[in-house]
Enzyme design. Sequence first.
Site, PDB file in Angstrom:
ATOM      1  N   VAL A  40      -0.327  51.698  58.299  1.00 24.15           N
ATOM      2  CA  VAL A  40      -0.337  51.620  56.838  1.00 24.15           C
ATOM      3  C   VAL A  40       1.074  51.399  56.296  1.00 24.15           C
ATOM      4  O   VAL A  40       1.306  50.541  55.438  1.00 24.15           O
ATOM      5  CB  VAL A  40      -0.957  52.893  56.216  1.00 24.15           C
ATOM      6  N   ASP A  59      10.864  56.517  60.984  1.00 22.90           N
ATOM      7  CA  ASP A  59       9.755  56.906  61.855  1.00 22.90           C
ATOM      8  C   ASP A  59      10.310  56.974  63.266  1.00 22.90           C
ATOM      9  O   ASP A  59      10.775  55.966  63.797  1.00 22.90           O
ATOM     10  CB  ASP A  59       8.624  55.872  61.785  1.00 22.90           C
ATOM     11  N   VAL A 118       0.309  58.867  49.345  1.00 25.11           N
ATOM     12  CA  VAL A 118      -1.083  58.549  49.680  1.00 25.11           C
ATOM     13  C   VAL A 118      -1.386  58.987  51.115  1.00 25.11           C
ATOM     14  O   VAL A 118      -2.298  58.481  51.749  1.00 25.11           O
ATOM     15  CB  VAL A 118      -1.367  57.042  49.505  1.00 25.11           C
ATOM     16  N   ARG A 120      -0.840  62.819  52.987  1.00 35.65           N
ATOM     17  CA  ARG A 120      -1.468  64.141  52.965  1.00 35.65           C
ATOM     18  C   ARG A 120      -0.722  65.005  51.957  1.00 35.65           C
ATOM     19  O   ARG A 120       0.513  64.972  51.889  1.00 35.65           O
ATOM     20  CB  ARG A 120      -1.427  64.796  54.361  1.00 35.65           C
ATOM     21  N   GLU A 149      -7.688  70.343  47.512  1.00 35.03           N
ATOM     22  CA  GLU A 149      -8.493  69.286  46.895  1.00 35.03           C
ATOM     23  C   GLU A 149      -9.912  69.775  46.622  1.00 35.03           C
ATOM     24  O   GLU A 149     -10.568  70.261  47.553  1.00 35.03           O
ATOM     25  CB  GLU A 149      -8.512  68.044  47.798  1.00 35.03           C
ATOM     26  N   HIS A 168      -7.991  61.202  45.678  1.00 35.46           N
ATOM     27  CA  HIS A 168      -8.008  60.835  47.096  1.00 35.46           C
ATOM     28  C   HIS A 168      -8.864  59.584  47.317  1.00 35.46           C
ATOM     29  O   HIS A 168      -9.847  59.584  48.058  1.00 35.46           O
ATOM     30  CB  HIS A 168      -8.543  61.994  47.936  1.00 35.46           C
ATOM     31  N   LEU A 169      -8.425  58.489  46.701  1.00 35.91           N
ATOM     32  CA  LEU A 169      -9.168  57.237  46.755  1.00 35.91           C
ATOM     33  C   LEU A 169      -8.639  56.265  47.810  1.00 35.91           C
ATOM     34  O   LEU A 169      -9.067  55.116  47.857  1.00 35.91           O
ATOM     35  CB  LEU A 169      -9.118  56.540  45.382  1.00 35.91           C
ATOM     36  N   GLY A 170      -7.709  56.711  48.659  1.00 36.56           N
ATOM     37  CA  GLY A 170      -7.030  55.804  49.586  1.00 36.56           C
ATOM     38  C   GLY A 170      -7.945  54.852  50.345  1.00 36.56           C
ATOM     39  O   GLY A 170      -7.698  53.655  50.381  1.00 36.56           O
TER      40      GLY A 170
END
Length: 432
Positions: A40, A59, A118, A120, A149, A168-170
């Site tokens: 992502v 990362d 988007v 956690r 949530e 939480h619409l990811g």
Amino acid sequence: MARNVAQADASVKAGKWQRNKYVGVSLVGKTLAVLGFGKVGSEVARRAKGLGMHVIAHDPYAPADRARAIGVELVSFDEAIATADFISLHMPLTPATNKMLNDETFAKMKKGVRIVNVARGGVIDEEALVRALDAGIVAQAALDVFSEEPPKQDSKLVQHERVTVTPHLGASTMEAQEGVAIEIAEAVVGALKGELAATAVNAPMVPAEVLTELKPYVELAEKLGRLAVQLVAGGSGVKTVKVSYASSRAPDDLDTRLLRAMITKGIIEPISSVFVNLVNADYTAKQRGLRITEERILLDGSPESPLESIQVQIANVESKFASAMSESGEIKVEGRVKDGIPHLTKVGSFEVDVSLEGSIILCRQVDQPGMIGTVGSILGEENVNVSFMSVGRVAPRKHAVMAIGVDDQPSKETLKRIGEVPAIEEFVFLKL
């Protein structure tokens, strides 16, 4: 978020026309820090480049060649948050990332930074974010995920005028839901064909007698992997790992698949939401561009115990503890099982002997009298219990590495006091 779309929409629907209130900011020329450069994160980077943004990323497992191909610079965590105008979060929630953005890290950010989460909810300390918003450190935040949530209706964060929120619409698109169904079907077909399974959760049966004999070495393998990856400095992508097994047994009498899987688990799980096991270890490593090679060192002697030692080396990286580097330039840790308990026996070129229980502090210091007492006293004053302590040195009165096993995680203040001891040249805290 940048153009205040949600707030402006609510304003117009309320019968208002407030153009001056909702002046936004441009993305062109701004620096975006992508924290978590996986599937992502890398796609977000591609799109941000198309919007004319300068993209940097952090990362520890991102392959540098993939980042270069997209035109993204891999940097340390501190550099990423200090230089970014926008920060986009794409890491899993693990003990290492829990509340990664907090009062301390917000204080290091550029004033007026904008944050998108988007990933956690738990990776942000939500109370600290409210304080950063009120102080003007964070100009705006856009949040799709929350620690709880749904969040409480009276949440200061949700109700904040400079925060955009969604439930939480990811992955909530028709196409994404269909894609998941197809992926599951393809995974089942692949598994039935005997292909490597990306999403397997249970490993095949291992004979009980083999598992009993290997059990302490399995634990040793995972902890060596966990130690080695924590020694990698921020911004260094882990790509090449070499594992050496010293044993008196013949190669066909020692199955190392389980040990290799546990080393992979120790390296990958601390910063990933994937649970690594014997089934998916090789696949998971391949997905992350991680190449693990193995070698056997055949010893003379009785083959009563399966292994004499395991050594893990990570090549082409920088280390946050320089003494962990071998003469050939790799991070190197070695361990063995003593009386059924895993022990760390070598760090870089320094011989140590410390039980791999709890956590470990490694210190390199000038070899002089009183160092064990000095560091032990600091830990004792902070009520941190020392379980083991070992000192390895190259020669008397030269340099030495002290490995200290502790039952509890020392506070930042305690670690700072250790670092301020004049004879200590470097130190690092490693969680097991």
